[in-house]
Design a protein around this motif. Structure first.
Motif, mmCIF file in Angstrom:
data_model
loop_
_atom_site.group_PDB
_atom_site.id
_atom_site.type_symbol
_atom_site.label_atom_id
_atom_site.label_comp_id
_atom_site.label_asym_id
_atom_site.label_seq_id
_atom_site.Cartn_x
_atom_site.Cartn_y
_atom_site.Cartn_z
ATOM 1 N N SER A 64 0.829 -1.211 0.000
ATOM 2 C CA SER A 64 0.000 0.000 0.000
ATOM 3 C C SER A 64 0.866 1.264 0.000
ATOM 4 N N CYS A 65 1.826 1.292 -0.907
ATOM 5 C CA CYS A 65 2.760 2.415 -0.989
ATOM 6 C C CYS A 65 2.153 3.519 -1.865
ATOM 7 N N ASN A 66 1.804 4.619 -1.259
ATOM 8 C CA ASN A 66 1.011 5.669 -1.911
ATOM 9 C C ASN A 66 1.625 6.236 -3.185
ATOM 10 N N ASN A 67 2.904 6.576 -3.128
ATOM 11 C CA ASN A 67 3.492 7.329 -4.234
ATOM 12 C C ASN A 67 3.697 6.502 -5.492
ATOM 13 N N ALA A 68 3.565 5.170 -5.402
ATOM 14 C CA ALA A 68 3.583 4.335 -6.599
ATOM 15 C C ALA A 68 2.336 4.571 -7.439
ATOM 16 N N PHE A 69 1.305 5.162 -6.843
ATOM 17 C CA PHE A 69 0.059 5.477 -7.543
ATOM 18 C C PHE A 69 0.016 6.953 -7.933
ATOM 19 N N ILE A 70 0.404 7.812 -7.006
ATOM 20 C CA ILE A 70 0.313 9.254 -7.255
ATOM 21 C C ILE A 70 1.246 9.684 -8.378
ATOM 22 N N ASP A 71 2.368 8.958 -8.557
ATOM 23 C CA ASP A 71 3.299 9.405 -9.598
ATOM 24 C C ASP A 71 2.799 9.139 -11.018
ATOM 25 N N PHE A 72 1.620 8.534 -11.149
ATOM 26 C CA PHE A 72 0.989 8.406 -12.469
ATOM 27 C C PHE A 72 0.164 9.639 -12.828
ATOM 28 N N SER A 73 -0.004 10.562 -11.887
ATOM 29 C CA SER A 73 -0.885 11.719 -12.094
ATOM 30 C C SER A 73 -0.613 12.477 -13.388
ATOM 31 N N PRO A 74 0.662 12.763 -13.749
ATOM 32 C CA PRO A 74 0.895 13.521 -14.982
ATOM 33 C C PRO A 74 0.410 12.816 -16.247
#
Length: 558
Positions: free
Chosen positions: A370-380
């Motif tokens: 459940s590592c958050n930034n592995a998901f958020i870094d797809f935002s762009p």
């Protein structure tokens, strides 16, 4: 008045002054400002400070004294008991609302012979008990309940007054609701589980809101006959919250109709037992192949959080996010994908739980941890509406068209931009769900397609169930099962899911809430043809709080 219990009685004597304070509040028809505040330009309350002068240049501020709280509370309750509505309403923070509700208490609810007994004051809060009689067309029944009021200082005048809310009159009232006694517009119903056993709050304590909703929906078509009752009639705000009318006292029972539900007696009993041990917990169990709801339970027996809650789902939302990422071919479970310790987006810096990071690993590893930034870094690489479309088109969420048989909230995934869009990917920002919604998410993964959850068969009233616009591909379903199975065996859900076998998948979640010390703990999972989700508000990590509740129910099979 101190902290002694006493019965408010009508007095004909004039108030006695003891140590500069008014000892008796009500003076027959002369009840008013003088009785409550001592009259005159400046009355001493025993604290050495003074109230507003005649020209209002000096308005009293600061905490209320015990004498001020007692005096205001006693004055309000005495006037209410004596039927002096204008006088009672005059010492509240909302004269018009108080006047309307207190007038309706006698006129519409037909409650007479009211006796109000004060309990022990705690700070600015005064509890009290209510006894009266409800009478309608020759039928009468006694009424008894407990309520409370809070005294506050009027900022303009400095005087103490009752902080007005409808719950002062009855704790089941929300602001804008009314009390009415008469022939009920909706006949009563008896609800039954899938095996034919009657569903009652005595057997299943948290089903009260569900049974109220069933009566509202099916009372007129289930073959019953209306009785006479005192009930809460919901107003605009309660209507927006999808709260059902509530019976408080039946003067004549009427003849109930019959409604069969999809609830499993064994799973419902187990769900009630599971939530009983965890404050602010809620859970839903359903069958992925059909959408049937098999159990619903809440630790709190008032508002039905399980069906109607609107809470950030935290990392359980990563199931929906992953579906979108797989379908867009942006990543797949075994692709190398780091999870940085921090990620900056539109002025926000996002962190992982406990400052963790994954420098070398797969996306599946990040999902399981459940590592958050592995998901958020797809935002762009995403548009503002991508997650909203995925939730609506594949999972049937956020369209406000579920028809489960009782009131429900169907989730919300609003279109957002910038940092809020990034937060939505991990179930924060503006995303809102409840256990019903998240059980449906796991159910959709297990079945491969969305089946709208339902509590009453659509054949009972020929209603149309919601459908999803499209179905995920078999490849995407396999990938979702892969990452959820990994999480259940080796990731953050492993402890709770221990021993449940290979045909299961799960996802944990922890949703931060402003001003709350611990996050809301979430858990969603499936095993075979069962799916479930739970939340423990302010409980902490989902794997430790909601996880054991959900896993215990999945272990029962069914």
């Amino acid at each position: 008045m101190g902290n002694r219990r006493r019965v408010v009685e009508r007095r004909k004597t004039k108030p006695a002054v003891v140590g500069g304070m008014i000892a008796v509040v009500v003076v027959g028809a002369g009840f008013g400002a003088y009785a409550l505040y001592g009259g005159g330009a400046a009355a001493d309350d025993g604290t050495g400070s003074t109230s507003a002068s005649a020209d209002h240049k000096h308005v009293k501020t600061g905490p209320l004294s015990a004498a001020e709280v007692d005096t205001a509370a006693h004055g309000f309750l005495t006037a209410w008991q004596q039927g002096k509505v204008p006088q009672a309403a005059a010492v509240t923070s909302d004269v018009n609302a108080a006047t309307a509700l207190l007038t309706g208490y006698t006129k519409d609810a037909h409650i007479t012979g009211v006796t109000l007994t004060e309990g022990t004051r705690t700070g600015d809060k005064v509890p009290f008990s209510v006894k009266g009689t409800v009478s309608y067309k020759g039928t009468s029944k006694p009424l008894a309940y407990r309520s409370s009021l809070t005294v506050v200082r009027n900022k303009a005048t400095g005087k103490p007054q009752v902080d007005w809310h409808s719950a002062v009159v009855h704790p089941d009232l929300k602001d804008g609701d009314t009390l009415v006694t008469g022939e009920s517009g909706t006949p009563p119903v008896k609800a039954y589980d899938r095996d034919g056993g009657e569903l009652t709050t005595a057997k299943y304590p948290s089903l009260g809101p569900v049974l109220d909703g069933l009566r509202e929906k099916y009372g007129k078509i289930a073959g019953g006959k209306a009785g006479v009752e005192l009930r809460v009639v919901r107003g605009k705000e309660s209507g927006k919250a999808k709260l059902s009318d509530k019976t408080l006292l039946a003067l004549s029972e009427g003849t109930p109709g019959k409604v069969k539900t999809t609830l499993s007696p064994t799973l419902e009993a187990a769900a009630e037992q599971q939530v009983a041990g965890k404050p602010r917990s809620s859970v839903v169990v359903m069958r992925p192949s059909t959408g049937e709801i098999l159990a619903v339970a809440n630790n709190s027996h008032g508002f039905n959080v399980a069906f109607q809650g609107s809470l950030a789902p935290g990392s359980t939302m990563k199931v929906v996010t992953s579906t979108m990422l797989f379908e867009k071919d942006l990543v797949h479970p075994n692709d190398s994908h780091p999870c940085p310790k921090t990620y900056k987006l539109a002025g926000w810096t996002f962190h992982n739980d406990a400052g963790s990071e994954i420098k070398k690993g797969t996306f599946k590893l990040s999902f399981g941890a459940s590592c958050n930034n592995a998901f958020i870094d797809f935002s762009p690489k995403l548009s503002n509406s991508d997650l909203t479309r995925e939730a609506q088109q594949v999972y049937g969420l956020g369209l406000n068209n579920w028809a489960i048989g009782v009131p429900s909230f169907d989730g919300s995934v609003p279109v957002q931009s910038g940092a809020q869009m990034g937060a939505s990917l991990i179930g924060q920002g503006g995303v809102r769900m409840n256990p019903l919604n998240m059980a449906s998410v796991s159910s959709t993964v297990a079945a491969g397609s969305f089946h709208q959850p339902y509590l009453v068969s659509p054949s009972v009233d020929n209603r149309t169930l919601a459908k999803a616009a499209r179905t995920m591909s078999s490849t995407t379903q396999a990938e979702l099962k892969d990452v959820m199975s990994y999480t259940a065996r080796y990731g953050t859900a492993a402890k709770a899911m221990a021993g449940l076998g290979s045909g299961c998948g799960a996802k944990t979640g922890s949703a931060e809430v402003d001003g709350q010390e611990k996050p809301n703990g979430w858990f969603t999972a499936y095993c075979g043809d069962l799916a479930a989700s739970g939340v423990v508000q302010a409980g902490g990590h989902g794997g430790d709080t909601a996880g054991p509740i959900v896993a215990a129910l999945l272990r029962m099979g069914g």
